[in-house]
Design a protein around this motif. Structure first.
Motif, mmCIF file in Angstrom:
data_model
loop_
_atom_site.group_PDB
_atom_site.id
_atom_site.type_symbol
_atom_site.label_atom_id
_atom_site.label_comp_id
_atom_site.label_asym_id
_atom_site.label_seq_id
_atom_site.Cartn_x
_atom_site.Cartn_y
_atom_site.Cartn_z
ATOM 1 N N LEU A 226 0.830 -1.192 0.000
ATOM 2 C CA LEU A 226 0.000 0.000 0.000
ATOM 3 C C LEU A 226 0.874 1.256 0.000
ATOM 4 O O LEU A 226 1.926 1.299 0.659
ATOM 5 C CB LEU A 226 -0.911 0.036 1.235
ATOM 6 C CG LEU A 226 -2.330 -0.518 1.043
ATOM 7 C CD1 LEU A 226 -2.293 -1.992 0.655
ATOM 8 C CD2 LEU A 226 -3.156 -0.319 2.312
ATOM 9 N N GLU A 230 -2.714 5.298 0.708
ATOM 10 C CA GLU A 230 -3.606 4.163 0.953
ATOM 11 C C GLU A 230 -3.520 3.705 2.405
ATOM 12 O O GLU A 230 -4.528 3.329 3.007
ATOM 13 C CB GLU A 230 -3.247 3.007 0.009
ATOM 14 C CG GLU A 230 -3.677 3.234 -1.430
ATOM 15 C CD GLU A 230 -3.199 2.136 -2.359
ATOM 16 O OE1 GLU A 230 -3.917 1.805 -3.319
ATOM 17 O OE2 GLU A 230 -2.086 1.590 -2.112
ATOM 18 N N GLN A 231 -2.308 3.740 2.973
ATOM 19 C CA GLN A 231 -2.167 3.336 4.372
ATOM 20 C C GLN A 231 -2.948 4.259 5.301
ATOM 21 O O GLN A 231 -3.560 3.808 6.277
ATOM 22 C CB GLN A 231 -0.690 3.327 4.765
ATOM 23 C CG GLN A 231 0.091 2.158 4.162
ATOM 24 C CD GLN A 231 1.489 2.057 4.733
ATOM 25 O OE1 GLN A 231 1.659 2.061 5.954
ATOM 26 N NE2 GLN A 231 2.491 1.977 3.869
ATOM 27 N N TRP A 234 -6.547 3.267 4.957
ATOM 28 C CA TRP A 234 -6.774 1.993 5.632
ATOM 29 C C TRP A 234 -6.840 2.184 7.144
ATOM 30 O O TRP A 234 -7.661 1.563 7.819
ATOM 31 C CB TRP A 234 -5.665 1.000 5.283
ATOM 32 C CG TRP A 234 -5.618 -0.165 6.239
ATOM 33 C CD1 TRP A 234 -4.735 -0.366 7.268
ATOM 34 C CD2 TRP A 234 -6.520 -1.269 6.292
ATOM 35 N NE1 TRP A 234 -5.023 -1.525 7.935
ATOM 36 C CE2 TRP A 234 -6.118 -2.100 7.367
ATOM 37 C CE3 TRP A 234 -7.624 -1.646 5.529
ATOM 38 C CZ2 TRP A 234 -6.783 -3.275 7.696
ATOM 39 C CZ3 TRP A 234 -8.286 -2.817 5.865
ATOM 40 C CH2 TRP A 234 -7.874 -3.615 6.920
ATOM 41 N N ARG A 351 -4.020 -7.052 1.076
ATOM 42 C CA ARG A 351 -3.833 -5.814 0.298
ATOM 43 C C ARG A 351 -4.973 -5.619 -0.696
ATOM 44 O O ARG A 351 -5.474 -4.505 -0.894
ATOM 45 C CB ARG A 351 -2.469 -5.844 -0.403
ATOM 46 C CG ARG A 351 -1.290 -5.729 0.557
ATOM 47 C CD ARG A 351 0.014 -5.450 -0.159
ATOM 48 N NE ARG A 351 0.518 -6.590 -0.904
ATOM 49 C CZ ARG A 351 1.354 -7.503 -0.408
ATOM 50 N NH1 ARG A 351 1.766 -7.412 0.861
ATOM 51 N NH2 ARG A 351 1.777 -8.501 -1.146
ATOM 52 N N ARG A 355 -7.790 -2.533 -0.501
ATOM 53 C CA ARG A 355 -8.111 -1.632 -1.620
ATOM 54 C C ARG A 355 -9.601 -1.696 -1.967
ATOM 55 O O ARG A 355 -10.193 -0.688 -2.369
ATOM 56 C CB ARG A 355 -7.237 -1.977 -2.823
ATOM 57 C CG ARG A 355 -5.774 -1.597 -2.604
ATOM 58 C CD ARG A 355 -4.907 -1.727 -3.845
ATOM 59 N NE ARG A 355 -3.624 -1.068 -3.639
ATOM 60 C CZ ARG A 355 -2.474 -1.695 -3.419
ATOM 61 N NH1 ARG A 355 -2.442 -3.031 -3.386
ATOM 62 N NH2 ARG A 355 -1.349 -1.018 -3.231
#
Length: 369
Positions: A226, A230-231, A234, A351, A355
């Motif tokens: 990621l 994105e992290q 998340w 992962r 997403r």
């Protein structure tokens, strides 16, 4: 104790760590032991004072029938229910009830697990009902026999577990988070959920749960770790999950079994955060996949504790239990069958899931604007 966060997490893992393409029929074994069935029957019928089942009362409130002290075991490949029975027949004179008959004994019923025509409902029709007096002698009081036949047998035979309700609960949990396309595919898969068989044995009811599971497909290129953005997204999703799970864990009771489950769940939550972060960023320890290690170690510890405690939980009905145990047991069975099914409880699978959830969250935010 609110089990919905656990069911949500298990359902996500079951259906979204998979690539939805073709499917194949899969039968997975579940064991509903008699301790659990006793709990389900009690929650459905034993709602009277002193944990009794007050099944009948006449219009004058002078005659009644109630059950108490439920015991359940197996006999001749059927379920045997033994209930203490308290019957009163009376009549009202001058505004007062005059008792005509007070009888106490034991009702023994044998009930056979039967599947509906579409294999989505498991019911327990009565095949035999015998009343005994307190000395263990079979009795044949006509009025009593008529009452047992017309009132008690239908109540006991009406007990059932309906997969359609489980389906709806699981679908609601999944659709809250997934993008619309994936949620629709999950819904289609849940539509295939059925009982394929149900047999009474000495321990309980052995059930086979069937569904159309993903078929292993050609290997895809692994997902990249990621990105920093994105992290961050998340972490927002994970903090929400973590808060819900923590709240659920803290609501567990204080008895010994509850505290043992609480400790297991707390440990799972702590280790999952570390394992998931390592998987999302592509880190491995000693060449082992951290996410796969987490699932293989954690579910095997959780499922038996959850089954044991669920027998004690007040207000837990058969529909909730079946969803929870299906989620945990099915996860374990799929882990054992991972190669032919293409299920990947791995960092790569996480992962992909992350997403999907990020995309689903973005769709929800866009829909609100």
């Amino acid at each position: 104790m609110n089990m919905k966060p656990l069911l949500s997490a298990a359902t996500f893992a079951l259906f979204t760590f998979s690539h939805f393409s073709q499917a194949q029929a899969l039968n997975l074994p579940l064991q509903l032991d008699y301790g659990l069935i006793n709990k389900l029957v009690s929650n459905s019928l034993y709602k009277g004072s002193g944990n009794t089942a007050e099944l009948w009362q006449d219009g004058q409130k002078c005659s009644s029938l109630k059950l108490a002290n439920l015991k359940i075991d197996g006999k001749d490949q059927q379920i045997r229910l033994a209930n203490d029975v308290y019957v009163q027949f009376g009549t009202k004179l001058g505004g007062q009830c005059i008792p005509l008959l007070n009888w106490q004994g034991v009702l023994e019923t044998l009930q056979q697990p039967v599947l509906s025509a579409d294999h989505t409902v498991l019911s327990l029709p009565v095949t035999q009902a015998i009343a005994y007096d307190q000395q263990g002698h079979q009795v044949n009081i006509n009025k009593l026999q008529e009452l047992l036949k017309s009132v008690v047998e239908p109540k006991l035979a009406g007990l059932s577990i309906d997969l359609n309700r489980v389906h709806k609960d699981m679908e609601r949990n999944v659709s809250t988070w997934l993008p619309k396309q994936e949620a629709a595919e999950v819904s289609q898969m849940l539509d295939t959920l059925t009982f394929t068989s149900a047999t009474a044995n000495d321990q309980g009811i052995a059930v086979q749960l069937g569904l159309d599971a993903p078929v292993k497909h050609a290997a895809e290129a692994p997902s990249a770790a990621l990105t920093a953005d994105e992290q961050k997204q998340w972490q927002v999703i994970w903090k929400n999950w973590e808060g819900l799970l923590n709240k659920s864990i803290q609501s567990i009771g204080q008895d010994e079994q509850s505290q043992a489950l609480q400790a297991t769940l707390s440990h799972m939550l702590q280790t999952s955060g570390t394992a998931f972060q390592a998987g999302l960023t592509g880190q491995e320890s000693n060449g082992n996949d951290p996410v796969r290690e987490f699932f293989s170690q954690s579910w095997e510890k959780l499922a038996p504790q959850l089954k044991q405690l669920s027998k004690q939980m007040p207000g837990l009905d058969g529909f909730n239990y079946l969803g929870i145990i299906a989620a945990t047991d099915v996860l374990y069975e799929l882990e054992n069958n991972v190669a032919p099914l293409g299920i990947t409880f791995t960092s790569d699978g996480l992962r992909k899931l992350a997403r999907l959830l990020i995309a689903g969250k973005q769709q929800q935010l866009q829909a609100r604007q």
